[in-house]
Write a protein that holds these residues in place. Structure first.
Motif, mmCIF file in Angstrom:
data_model
loop_
_atom_site.group_PDB
_atom_site.id
_atom_site.type_symbol
_atom_site.label_atom_id
_atom_site.label_comp_id
_atom_site.label_asym_id
_atom_site.label_seq_id
_atom_site.Cartn_x
_atom_site.Cartn_y
_atom_site.Cartn_z
ATOM 1 N N VAL A 120 7.261 -9.629 3.325
ATOM 2 C CA VAL A 120 6.112 -8.546 3.660
ATOM 3 C C VAL A 120 5.241 -8.568 2.218
ATOM 4 C CG1 VAL A 120 5.145 -6.596 4.119
ATOM 5 C CG2 VAL A 120 7.089 -7.520 5.408
ATOM 6 N N ALA A 121 6.126 -8.305 1.042
ATOM 7 C CA ALA A 121 5.356 -7.906 -0.076
ATOM 8 C C ALA A 121 4.440 -9.110 -0.797
ATOM 9 C CB ALA A 121 6.486 -7.421 -1.119
ATOM 10 N N ALA A 175 -5.549 -0.923 4.460
ATOM 11 C CA ALA A 175 -6.310 -1.465 3.405
ATOM 12 C C ALA A 175 -7.802 -1.314 3.515
ATOM 13 C CB ALA A 175 -5.736 -2.614 2.690
ATOM 14 N N MET A 214 -1.821 -4.086 -2.647
ATOM 15 C CA MET A 214 -1.049 -2.896 -1.968
ATOM 16 C C MET A 214 0.147 -2.666 -2.525
ATOM 17 S SD MET A 214 -1.497 -0.555 0.173
ATOM 18 C CE MET A 214 -2.756 -1.233 1.426
ATOM 19 N N ILE A 223 -0.804 -3.567 7.806
ATOM 20 C CA ILE A 223 -1.118 -2.917 6.465
ATOM 21 C C ILE A 223 -2.603 -3.295 6.017
ATOM 22 C CG2 ILE A 223 -0.341 -3.221 4.023
ATOM 23 C CD1 ILE A 223 2.567 -3.141 4.868
ATOM 24 N N GLY A 224 -2.969 -4.430 6.339
ATOM 25 C CA GLY A 224 -4.165 -4.761 5.888
ATOM 26 C C GLY A 224 -5.423 -3.927 6.817
ATOM 27 N N VAL A 265 2.281 -7.102 8.061
ATOM 28 C CA VAL A 265 1.097 -7.361 6.789
ATOM 29 C C VAL A 265 -0.211 -7.075 7.620
ATOM 30 C CG1 VAL A 265 0.095 -9.217 5.679
ATOM 31 C CG2 VAL A 265 2.606 -8.888 5.907
ATOM 32 N N GLU A 266 -0.278 -7.607 8.730
ATOM 33 C CA GLU A 266 -1.788 -7.546 9.472
ATOM 34 C C GLU A 266 -1.861 -6.055 9.565
ATOM 35 O OE1 GLU A 266 -4.679 -6.657 12.435
ATOM 36 O OE2 GLU A 266 -2.620 -6.175 12.811
ATOM 37 N N LEU A 306 3.816 -0.995 -2.784
ATOM 38 C CA LEU A 306 4.697 -0.604 -1.877
ATOM 39 C C LEU A 306 5.705 0.338 -2.419
ATOM 40 C CD1 LEU A 306 5.381 -3.830 0.264
ATOM 41 C CD2 LEU A 306 3.938 -2.051 0.780
ATOM 42 N N GLN A 326 2.985 -11.334 0.631
ATOM 43 C CA GLN A 326 1.736 -11.494 1.145
ATOM 44 C C GLN A 326 0.616 -10.374 0.884
ATOM 45 O OE1 GLN A 326 1.805 -12.877 5.642
ATOM 46 N NE2 GLN A 326 3.918 -12.491 5.503
ATOM 47 N N LEU A 327 1.047 -9.357 0.289
ATOM 48 C CA LEU A 327 -0.049 -8.187 0.067
ATOM 49 C C LEU A 327 -0.689 -8.445 -1.109
ATOM 50 C CD1 LEU A 327 2.039 -5.379 1.572
ATOM 51 C CD2 LEU A 327 0.254 -6.457 2.653
#
Length: 308
Positions: A303-304, A276, A1, A272-273, A269-270, A3, A306-307
């Protein structure tokens, strides 16, 4: 992802504040771009001091004072500038940045800022937007030595030398919005990226589907476009920090969790997932408290990574 940082300077920010945020985002390395809105009047119960800054003057300055981060608008208002002049401005900023500009163009919607500064607010804004996109991309795409002509309902260009050219072979063009028919058709014709501002997961999935169908009807592959969302960010190490950041921007935590990206790093993160999963490839994090640089650092560090 992917950002990106997205700012709303009309709410109260000087050029120096924007420069600090852009440089911080660049130095952190987790954000691919710094974007800003194109507005001349504050919204809501904020002072708006010291007053508005012009989007393309800001980006011209940042072009010379940053080195790697990409720069752009969500969205440049088609009502503010004539298309030929805008094509020159954006191409010049692209050259000043060494080819780091991305260009979002929208119809313009905030009537009060037009009346506040004496800018015409025509009824036929979508038709003007379509012609502006045709003119600007046409000018940039005209071969050196050739001229460009356009005969539309709202704009006419005759024997234009179509100069200057951008530094990039093609400046990425962003189109966005929730309109079910005309907007997807416009994106299919002109866009390299389709963006949805502050739109739920369910509504985003539906609109991305309409755009993909329109792109196919236009003879392009749907994956030629990047699909993105702009969402308010309010991230904290714990619930207390989330609440503090929400209060600082005059918002409620529950509302932000429902409509934006709010919570601890793991919660964000969840969420944003989930975007996605419906096809979002890029997220513009709307940062409303531009003095809170620790917020950017937290997103970059927690955050970043984990993406992926």
């Amino acid at each position: 992802m992917d950002l990106r940082v997205f700012t709303e300077p009309q709410q109260g920010a000087s050029y120096d504040t924007l420069l600090t945020v852009a440089r911080t985002a660049e130095e952190l390395g987790a954000f691919s771009a710094f974007f800003r809105s194109d507005h001349y009047l504050k919204m809501g119960g904020v002072s708006g001091l010291p007053g508005p800054t012009d989007a393309w003057i800001t980006l011209a300055g940042l072009a010379r004072e940053t080195s790697t981060i990409r720069l752009g608008t969500l969205m440049t208002a088609a009502t503010f500038r004539l298309p030929g002049v805008l094509a020159i401005q954006v191409a010049q900023v692209d050259a000043m940045s060494g080819g780091r500009v991305e260009f979002g163009l929208g119809a313009g919607w905030y009537e009060q800022e037009h009346t506040a500064y004496g800018v015409p607010f025509p009824k036929e804004r979508f038709g003007r937007l379509e012609e502006q996109l045709a003119i600007i991309t046409g000018l940039w795409g005209t071969k050196l030595g050739d001229t460009f002509d356009f005969e539309g309902e709202y704009y006419r260009l005759n024997d234009s030398p179509a100069l200057p050219k951008p530094a990039q072979e093609k400046i990425p063009v962003l189109v966005g919005g929730t309109g079910p028919t005309r907007t997807p058709a416009l994106a299919a014709r002109f866009a390299d990226e389709f963006n949805l501002p502050f739109t739920s997961i369910e509504a985003s999935a539906a609109q991305f589907g309409r755009v993909r169908a329109a792109v196919e009807r236009a003879g392009r592959r749907p994956d030629e476009l990047v699909y993105s969302n702009a969402l308010v960010a309010c991230v904290g190490r714990d619930d207390a920090e989330v609440a503090r950041r929400a209060a600082a921007i005059g918002r409620e935590v529950d509302e932000l969790k429902a409509n934006g990206l709010a919570g601890t790093p793991d919660e964000v993160v969840e969420r944003i997932g989930r975007y996605a999963e419906i096809g979002t490839e890029r997220v513009y994090l709307q940062i409303l408290d531009l003095d809170d640089l620790d917020h950017l650092e937290l997103i970059a560090s927690r955050v970043a990574p984990q993406l992926g």
